[in-house]
Design an enzyme around this catalytic site. Structure first.
Site, PDB file in Angstrom:
ATOM      1  N   TYR A   1      -2.222  -0.493   9.905  1.00 14.00           N
ATOM      2  CA  TYR A   1      -2.392  -1.286   8.459  1.00 14.00           C
ATOM      3  C   TYR A   1      -0.918  -0.082   8.110  1.00 14.00           C
ATOM      4  O   TYR A   1       0.303  -1.424   7.222  1.00 14.00           O
ATOM      5  CB  TYR A   1      -3.042   0.056   7.728  1.00 14.00           C
ATOM      6  CG  TYR A   1      -3.375  -0.510   7.011  1.00 14.00           C
ATOM      7  CD1 TYR A   1      -3.596  -1.336   5.807  1.00 14.00           C
ATOM      8  CD2 TYR A   1      -3.351   0.115   5.750  1.00 14.00           C
ATOM      9  CE1 TYR A   1      -3.872  -1.859   4.588  1.00 14.00           C
ATOM     10  CE2 TYR A   1      -3.074   0.500   4.562  1.00 14.00           C
ATOM     11  CZ  TYR A   1      -3.869  -0.911   3.748  1.00 14.00           C
ATOM     12  OH  TYR A   1      -3.640  -0.887   2.693  1.00 14.00           O
TER      13      TYR A   1
ATOM     14  N   SER B   1       1.098  -1.068  -0.272  1.00 12.73           N
ATOM     15  CA  SER B   1       0.288   0.163   0.346  1.00 12.73           C
ATOM     16  C   SER B   1       1.134   1.132   0.130  1.00 12.73           C
ATOM     17  O   SER B   1       2.151   1.259   0.394  1.00 12.73           O
ATOM     18  CB  SER B   1      -0.724   0.060   1.473  1.00 12.73           C
ATOM     19  OG  SER B   1      -1.290   1.126   1.603  1.00 12.73           O
TER      20      SER B   1
END
Length: 259
Positions: free
Chosen positions: A171, A148
């Site tokens: 995350y 990501s």
């Protein structure tokens, strides 16, 4: 571009991005193993892909948070055949409904941090371990980790103002770890297996209009991504088109990281 005779396993195969990547590899002729949680509609997705692309596709139910389930799933897969391509796509994302997750920093829980790292990072490590002997033996061995932009850069909090959205610390930490693990593993499994990561930018999925507008303004290409934007990237990294590419992080982010 021909993946006929090769077999690809995709975790999170019933998710939006997982389905598009599965469809892309199936279109190139790859047989598929789609892994997702028990209760997901993975079997129907696999059956549809098999019929549409004239390939073999099977579904595997597995809670990737559980190491014993990962062991059992890998054993079943390897008993039924080899493996050429592993796509580690499954993850807890910002919108996952976890307690102590999408909260202000002070309210993010240690237990949820551990759960996120288990799924987003540890399960990828474990599956690479479990499948690396098969990947070493088969032609075109390739691992594609789905990272990501938030594993590469910190969040721009101004995008989130006035919304219920958040960006959990675990995350970004887990995706950053996955990026470094990709580099480490690429030299460890070379020259038998190539290991790369695909780093997506934000994907439009009905977020708050203010967030989507700000995100588009913040992105050189002027829009959020769609799942279809990742078809070419996963096809490239999974196939012999990238036969001399390993240890790389391919950002598909509309230029987000170029500012």
């Amino acid at each position: 571009m021909n993946l006929k005779g090769r077999r690809a396993l995709i975790t999170g195969g019933a998710g939006n991005l997982g389905q598009v990547m599965a469809d892309s590899l199936a279109e190139m002729g790859a047989d598929l193993v789609l892994v997702d949680l028990p209760g997901a509609n993975t079997a129907k997705i696999a059956a549809d892909l098999a019929e549409r692309h004239d390939i073999e596709a099977v579904a595997e139910a597995c809670d990737l948070e559980d190491a014993a389930e990962r062991d059992a799933m890998a054993a079943r897969v390897l008993e039924s055949g080899g493996l050429n391509i592993l796509v580690n796509n499954a993850a807890f994302v910002g919108t996952s409904g976890l307690t102590g997750w999408a909260e202000p920093f002070e309210k993010q829980s240690v237990e949820t941090w551990r759960r996120a790292l288990e799924v987003n990072l540890t399960s990828a490590f474990h599956l690479c371990q479990l499948f690396s002997p098969a990947l070493r033996k088969e032609p075109g061995g390739s691992i594609v980790n789905i990272a990501s932009i938030y594993g590469q850069w910190g969040p721009d909090w101004s995008l989130y103002e006035g919304t219920q959205m958040s960006n959990p610390g675990a995350y970004g930490a887990s995706k950053g770890g996955l990026i470094q693990f990709t580099r480490w593993l690429s030299t460890t499994l070379a020259p038998d297996v190539r290991v790369n990561a695909l780093s997506p930018g934000g994907i439009a999925r009905g977020q708050a209009p203010s967030f989507m507008e700000r995100y588009a303004d913040r992105t050189p290409l002027g829009r959020m991504a769609t799942e279809d934007d990742f078809r070419g990237a996963v096809a490239f990294l999974a196939s012999d088109m990238s036969a001399y590419v390993t240890g790389q992080i391919l950002a598909v982010d509309g230029g987000w990281g170029a500012w």
